[in-house]
Enzyme design. Structure first.
Site, PDB file in Angstrom:
ATOM      1  N   ASP A   1     -33.365  10.963  39.200  1.00  0.00           N
ATOM      2  CA  ASP A   1     -32.994   9.603  39.303  1.00  0.00           C
ATOM      3  C   ASP A   1     -33.833   8.726  38.123  1.00  0.00           C
ATOM      4  OD1 ASP A   1     -31.658  10.248  41.322  1.00  0.00           O
ATOM      5  OD2 ASP A   1     -33.132   9.435  42.957  1.00  0.00           O
TER       6      ASP A   1
ATOM      7  N   HIS B   1     -26.014   7.760  42.975  1.00  0.00           N
ATOM      8  CA  HIS B   1     -25.645   9.331  42.918  1.00  0.00           C
ATOM      9  C   HIS B   1     -24.121   9.037  43.106  1.00  0.00           C
ATOM     10  CE1 HIS B   1     -29.627  11.033  44.407  1.00  0.00           C
ATOM     11  NE2 HIS B   1     -29.598  10.716  42.941  1.00  0.00           N
TER      12      HIS B   1
ATOM     13  N   TYR C   1     -25.437  11.960  56.198  1.00  0.00           N
ATOM     14  CA  TYR C   1     -24.297  11.609  55.754  1.00  0.00           C
ATOM     15  C   TYR C   1     -23.369  12.878  55.679  1.00  0.00           C
ATOM     16  CZ  TYR C   1     -26.653  12.964  51.141  1.00  0.00           C
ATOM     17  OH  TYR C   1     -27.473  13.307  50.357  1.00  0.00           O
TER      18      TYR C   1
ATOM     19  N   LYS D   1     -18.418   8.958  51.749  1.00  0.00           N
ATOM     20  CA  LYS D   1     -19.656   9.273  52.328  1.00  0.00           C
ATOM     21  C   LYS D   1     -19.593   8.395  53.876  1.00  0.00           C
ATOM     22  CE  LYS D   1     -22.437  10.870  48.535  1.00  0.00           C
ATOM     23  NZ  LYS D   1     -23.516  10.429  47.836  1.00  0.00           N
TER      24      LYS D   1
END
Length: 181
Positions: free
Chosen positions: A168, A62, A131, A71
């Site tokens: 996905d 992603h 995250y 991140k």
């Protein structure tokens, strides 16, 4: 905190100093000054995310083409194989990937800068993944690279096919993806 650049030097492995005894352990999981010193610039984290996934779940790859997100990732329960892919066309490491096992046991964290796709596969029975992001989730800008793109040839430690979300399963190959300059 020990900071180790990975094979893509902009992606960093962060190892906290852990203090443990018979009662358990303590470590500083986030310190803005130390993170900014490690990264070499100011970062403002605006969102924290927490996911729980079962063995074999693969989330990714992603990224957001606008409102790109840096991140800072870690695992608080279980174990994952975490991957970052450089999507910056002008980068000397464009199209390359780096992977690292992150677990509750090793307490390692990974910094993935803006301009990268990110994903992970769960290696343990389950895993809780945390995250911090430098920008907000913007579904209209979200993109997905195919986890099994032959051009990337990511060496996922999988036994069989992973469990994927619909999004996905629809990931694009790098050659067809929206990229960063």
């Amino acid at each position: 905190m020990k900071v180790t650049p990975l094979s893509i030097p902009d992606v960093l492995l962060l190892e906290p100093q852990v203090f443990g005894d018979s009662r358990g352990f303590f470590f500083e999981s986030y310190n803005q000054k130390k993170i900014e010193q490690a990264i070499g610039r100011t970062v403002d984290f605006v969102q924290d995310n927490h996911s729980l996934s079962a063995r074999g779940v693969l989330r990714g790859l992603h990224y957001q083409i606008q409102q790109a997100q840096g991140k800072l990732v870690r695992v608080v329960q279980g174990e994952v194989f975490d991957v970052a892919v450089d999507l910056r066309r002008t980068s000397p490491t464009f199209g390359q990937w780096v992977g690292q096992v992150l677990s509750a046991e090793n307490k390692l964290q990974m910094w993935i800068p803006e301009g990268f796709a990110h994903g992970f596969v769960v290696l343990s029975e389950s895993a809780e993944f945390l995250y911090k992001t430098t920008d907000f989730w913007a579904p209209e800008h979200e993109r997905c690279i195919a986890w099994n793109d032959p051009e990337l040839a990511i060496e996922w430690p999988l036994d069989g096919e992973p469990s994927l979300s619909g999004k996905d399963r629809e990931g694009k190959c790098l050659a067809q993806a929206d990229l960063f300059d």
